[in-house]
Design an enzyme around this catalytic site. Structure first.
Site, mmCIF file in Angstrom:
data_model
loop_
_atom_site.group_PDB
_atom_site.id
_atom_site.type_symbol
_atom_site.label_atom_id
_atom_site.label_comp_id
_atom_site.label_asym_id
_atom_site.label_seq_id
_atom_site.Cartn_x
_atom_site.Cartn_y
_atom_site.Cartn_z
ATOM 1 N N TYR A 109 0.873 -1.192 0.000
ATOM 2 C CA TYR A 109 0.000 0.000 0.000
ATOM 3 C C TYR A 109 0.896 1.223 0.000
ATOM 4 O O TYR A 109 1.845 1.314 0.789
ATOM 5 C CB TYR A 109 -0.887 0.004 1.256
ATOM 6 C CG TYR A 109 -1.637 1.303 1.458
ATOM 7 C CD1 TYR A 109 -2.962 1.445 1.043
ATOM 8 C CD2 TYR A 109 -1.011 2.402 2.052
ATOM 9 C CE1 TYR A 109 -3.645 2.633 1.212
ATOM 10 C CE2 TYR A 109 -1.694 3.606 2.221
ATOM 11 C CZ TYR A 109 -3.007 3.720 1.808
ATOM 12 O OH TYR A 109 -3.672 4.904 1.975
ATOM 13 N N GLU A 198 -3.513 7.525 -4.000
ATOM 14 C CA GLU A 198 -3.421 6.269 -3.258
ATOM 15 C C GLU A 198 -3.291 5.098 -4.218
ATOM 16 O O GLU A 198 -4.024 5.035 -5.206
ATOM 17 C CB GLU A 198 -4.674 6.110 -2.385
ATOM 18 C CG GLU A 198 -4.645 4.932 -1.440
ATOM 19 C CD GLU A 198 -5.925 4.838 -0.609
ATOM 20 O OE1 GLU A 198 -5.866 5.019 0.618
ATOM 21 O OE2 GLU A 198 -7.001 4.579 -1.207
#
Lengths: 388, 288, 288, 388
Positions: A109, A198
């Site tokens: 991530y 993101e």
């Protein structure tokens, strides 16, 4: 003051990836499809297995069945037919991103966002990908590397190293890829005036290549004037019908699920009015800020949008005149009542600049469905009563 | 003496020759504020009802001794105007402009801090020290002189609460709208610490709203650093969660940013939170 | 306690695993400096004769309480290493690296200043507080402990003058090579003000050279702010004017940047300037 | 430590203008010529009147006759023939810039340079162009606008306005052009790692257009590693022959006009040695810094360059060992004496690291033309004596 409620313009995955690619970030090959036939054609062109991905502005589409692997163009078409039109957390799927399936070894991530508290861009990186990032933060905080970047000096190679070493990436080649990728992501973040970039998941393929498998980008509305290309990415159909109508008229309007229409001047005062409606036992039907100007035409436009909402049973105006003059708002109300048929009762609270004059204009018009009240709390209560 | 603006304020209005700039500059002057100059590129040598206009802020500072700016420059030129004002050596800059890109503000925040400049706003109504000076667009007639410091992220809500206080016979030392944007030049804590140090301020009211975690930070500051009583009001209990900044937002601040979370954080630190604007004014009145 | 480096210095050496880094780190440790860590990307977990190496400076700080860095990173990677050291929260950074682009230094200078970090160098020999700590490449054996502060833009010339002082029985509190580049992290004035505040320093020697106007600025500072006697030596009276920065250079500094101009500026402020390294040491000895 | 003496690499006017053009600054059309025939061809191609301009790294070429207008290609050829080979302040003209003649209405001055004192880029601008800028600074300082730019935040539009309004430019169109030009000049300054970007004169043509009529750009030597294109602009023939030889060997060497060759380690110590030579009544023949390493081969190379200078009558080594080890320097001297015939006497002063060992090596070699001395002052005196 729209910025307080609408913190930016969300992009679809495929739009975010378009920005990523412009700055050199590695993404999978893919094509946009809006029909099953287009999905089939895309799958044919891409060859081999593809993933059919619903394009929506909410998370959790995978769990909702909005992301499916297809081994053949026929299967892609069938998957697309199933996903198009699907509703995911209130968002109807009208676009698909057909992407070559990646051979995934590991999931990470990576994001950079605006830390309001620190007033700095903040990177977050973890090798614990594929799960919700909140969960990592809550249950395994030391696995989440958080790193601020000074907005004046920008991104330096050491930031990249702090992320990779901080997360314990052992492989030097992988580190180099992630460090470059973080630098490019920061470029997207600043050069596109994003408030969020993101990548979840950021995958390592079986071949050891890094790939942004998803892209979540939010762009600052206030900066769209200098990004025509990004502004053009806005999907007008993504917003509820009423909000689109309001936007076209330049009214700041957010649809809610109640029966009391609310108008006021200033985001804070309007929010406070919503709260008072709730305290009085009602449910606000919308947030609507007339803004600092509050010219008569704005009032007419806003009333047109609000009164058209079939859920609305009563409308409350809460105006504290400053730059906004109450008499001007009163004129707007009168104009609106002349121009359009408004069935709902309208409760009006005026204070501040030219409040007397505003009240006088309304009372002289002798309207049967306009109710003056002296305070905002009483106005809220009256509206709830009238809606009852 | 009051905080941020007072009798010693010598104001230069950026974009004085614009509609908003001239309107409010004259109102500020009528209130008693020393409006000594305007700045507007290409308008040097003109005047607005006797207020001299200069091409640059530096020139205005040099010629008139201005120490404070009010910025009415349109959003896409505002960041440049703020750099100009900072570099001109002003102590205080009150930026009214709405719609400045947040990335500009990130850099400006750091730039102003590094130079010790007090930046209020942007997207704020301004600052008034009743009876002393008014800088910005706050309707002065609402506020009376007194001992209550008032700081708020909202414009009209500030007026509402000031009005409620005035109804109860309470006036203000200084009223500051810090602005509603995600990144503003001065936070609650910055202002609270000024009020704490201000001998004329006896009680402080802070008016917050959903988003960010400034209220939560302020709660801690009040508990740990302040001796003066603080009361709060928070707007937005029923506001839609709307678009927040994805998942990342909540993790950063460690707070959900909701009105409820803020209220709880404040109350946990012993700060009374009024349910309505009227109630917060009543809490203040009771404590006097 | 001495200025810049002393017994409380806990040193992390950037690029400890490099040839220069390891050589000097071990010498510094042998002198008694607390060399607590090294930083070298990709070498985390290794050690250099017992000094643990970390991948990042932050990790070194966290694990070892390092408060000072010595930077031996090659020029093209040095700016990045300096940002890393500043952001890791170190108090003092001594950059030995030669050849850092001056535009990098312009930004780094500002960046370090804004954060209150003491940056010495680049292109400097380092700092030694005899008997306490040695950080950098200064040959420690030349210098004895004593009461003379020594600050210099030159490396070997510093050794020469320290050697001359030692010959006359004089030692040093701290010896600082500030570096010879056009833009360095700490100027003469920065160091002079530290010496002025240092109770152990009784006399200061500054060693200047052609270029810039730091010596002229220092002369004014000495006259206006210092109570301790200062002696100076300037190198470069016969140096070629060489390439200066065009016409613009002299106008900016208001000085020709020549050794003669510097000497005159110093003497005009009552600072004695030795003609040779030997003479400046003799002047100091006479004044004791 | 070369940077202390050589503050950067000077570019020729035509090279500076090339950088200017890449960043959008307005310059006149022109062509490089290295022969009269090329000058003629250039003038033919450019058409109309041209200016033939000597390309040298010094100012004052106009007064020296190095800049001439030519009305025709024939005249350009003749002018070129006259200027090529001309010596201007010691620099031989080997390149010409043939530029279309501009119709000049007014002359301004604009530069951005590195302010060492303030540690910031500094703009200087004045409408009093066409004269020496020092003269404006001295006699009419209020006509010279000086403006710093923060290196972290960079150039903003207000900097441009501060320059134009500060200099009292009345015409709005002219202001806009200058403001854009200043922004572009700052881009050249930072993106090319320049330490000086000077336009003198910056002219306003009769048509009201701004034009950089000259370009003086100096680039930081330390940054050339990241500007291959600019590094390639170096004219090896611009430096004296000895310096070129030294540069090829990696020795920091500056030719001076005396008879005492000087070598030392560290720029400050070498400068001090030059001063002591002068105090002893001699004149230094060069500046030569062996640098921090001081390996034997460096000593050999440096001695080769210095001993080849026919002016040199004696050589003095001044070594204060630190990182440099005196024994290593001694070995270099011995190697050099074996490899090349050095006629001049060599005075050697060693102190610091391994000084004893160095002295021992030299004395054991029993060389007739090597003279040890205990201090740098005595070494300088001895060298002057020996040269006498």
């Amino acid at each position: 003051m729209v910025s307080r409620l609408l913190l930016g313009m969300d992009l679809y995955e495929y739009q975010g990836k378009e920005l990523f690619r412009r700055h050199g970030l590695p993404t999978g090959a893919g094509k946009l499809a809006q029909t099953p036939a287009e999905a089939r054609a895309a799958a044919e062109e891409l060859g081999a297995a593809v993933v059919v991905k619903a394009q929506v502005h909410v998370g959790g589409r995978g769990k909702a069945g909005g992301v499916k692997v297809a081994a053949s163009p026929e299967e892609a078409e069938a998957r697309a037919a199933a996903i198009l039109g699907m509703e995911i957390k209130g968002h109807v799927v009208r676009r698909l991103w057909i992407e070559s399936a990646a051979e995934i070894e590991r999931e990470y991530y990576l994001s950079v966002t605006l830390d309001r508290g620190a007033k700095k861009p903040l990177f977050m990186f973890t090798t614990e990908g594929g799960v919700e990032i909140e969960q990592v933060a809550a249950t395994n905080p030391e696995a989440l590397v958080k790193l601020h970047v000074d907005p004046l000096e920008g991104f330096h190679p050491w930031h990249g190293r702090a992320l990779t070493f901080g997360a314990g990436i052992a492989d030097a080649n992988e580190r180099r890829q992630i460090e470059r990728l973080a630098s490019q992501l920061y470029e997207v973040f600043t050069s596109c005036d994003a408030t969020l970039c993101e990548i979840n998941p950021l995958v390592v393929t079986k071949a050891g290549e890094l790939l942004a498998l998803d892209a979540k980008v939010t762009v600052d509305d206030n900066a769209l004037f200098r990004h025509e290309d990004i502004a053009a990415m806005r999907d007008p159909e993504a917003a509820p019908l009423e909000e689109r109508a309001a936007r076209e008229k330049g009214v700041t309007y957010v649809k809610l699920d109640g029966e009391i229409g609310v108008l006021g001047n200033g985001a804070g005062l309007v929010m406070s009015t919503l709260d008072l409606v709730a305290l009085a036992g009602g449910r606000p039907a919308n947030f609507c800020d007339l803004g600092g100007g509050g010219a008569a035409q704005g009032v007419v436009d806003a009333l047109e949008v609000i009164s058209a909402d079939p859920q609305v049973k009563a409308i409350v105006f809460n105006i504290f005149g400053g730059i906004t003059r109450c008499d001007e708002v009163a004129r707007g109300i009168l104009q609106a009542l002349e121009a359009i048929a408004i069935a709902q009762p309208i409760v009006v609270r005026f204070d501040g600049t030219n409040a007397e004059e505003g009240r006088r204009l309304l009372s002289e018009a002798k309207l049967t469905n306009v109710y003056p009240e002296p305070t905002m709390l009483e106005a809220a209560k009256r509206a709830v009563e009238l809606a009852g | 003496m009051a905080i941020i603006v007072d009798k010693s304020t010598r104001l230069v209005v950026q974009n004085l020759t614009g509609r908003e700039g001239s309107f409010h500059a004259l109102r500020n002057r009528a209130y008693g504020t020393q409006v000594v100059a305007g700045a507007a590129p290409g308008h040097g040598g003109e005047d607005v009802e006797g207020i001299p206009v200069f091409n640059t802020v530096s020139e205005a500072v040099r010629e008139t001794g201005a120490n404070t700016a009010a910025t009415f420059v349109p959003a896409r030129f505002a960041a440049d105007a703020l750099y100009e004002a900072i570099d001109a050596g002003l102590e205080t800059i009150v930026c009214i402009t709405e719609g400045i890109p947040v990335h500009e503000m990130l850099r400006l925040y750091q730039y102003a801090r590094d130079r010790g400049v007090t930046l209020i706003g942007p997207n704020c109504p301004g600052v008034i020290s009743p009876g002393k000076a008014n800088v910005g667009i706050i309707p002065a007639e609402i506020f009376a002189q007194g001992s209550v410091g008032l700081v708020s992220r909202s414009g009209t809500l500030t007026y509402q609460i000031g009005y409620e206080l005035a109804q109860l016979g309470l006036g203000n030392t200084t009223v500051i709208g810090i602005g509603g944007d995600a990144v503003v030049g001065s936070s609650f804590i910055d202002i609270l610490s000024r009020f704490e140090a201000d001998p004329e301020t006896e009680i402080v009211v802070m008016v917050g709203e959903i988003g960010g975690d400034e209220e939560e930070r302020a709660a801690q500051f009040v508990a740990e650093e302040m001796t003066k009583p603080v009361f709060a009001y928070i707007a937005g209990f029923t506001a839609p969660p709307g678009k927040t900044m994805g998942h990342a937002g909540a993790i950063i601040s460690g707070s959900a940013g909701t009105a409820q979370a803020k209220k709880e954080a404040l109350e946990a630190r012993g700060i009374e939170v009024g349910t309505t604007p009227t109630e917060v004014a009543q809490l203040v009145a009771k404590s006097v």
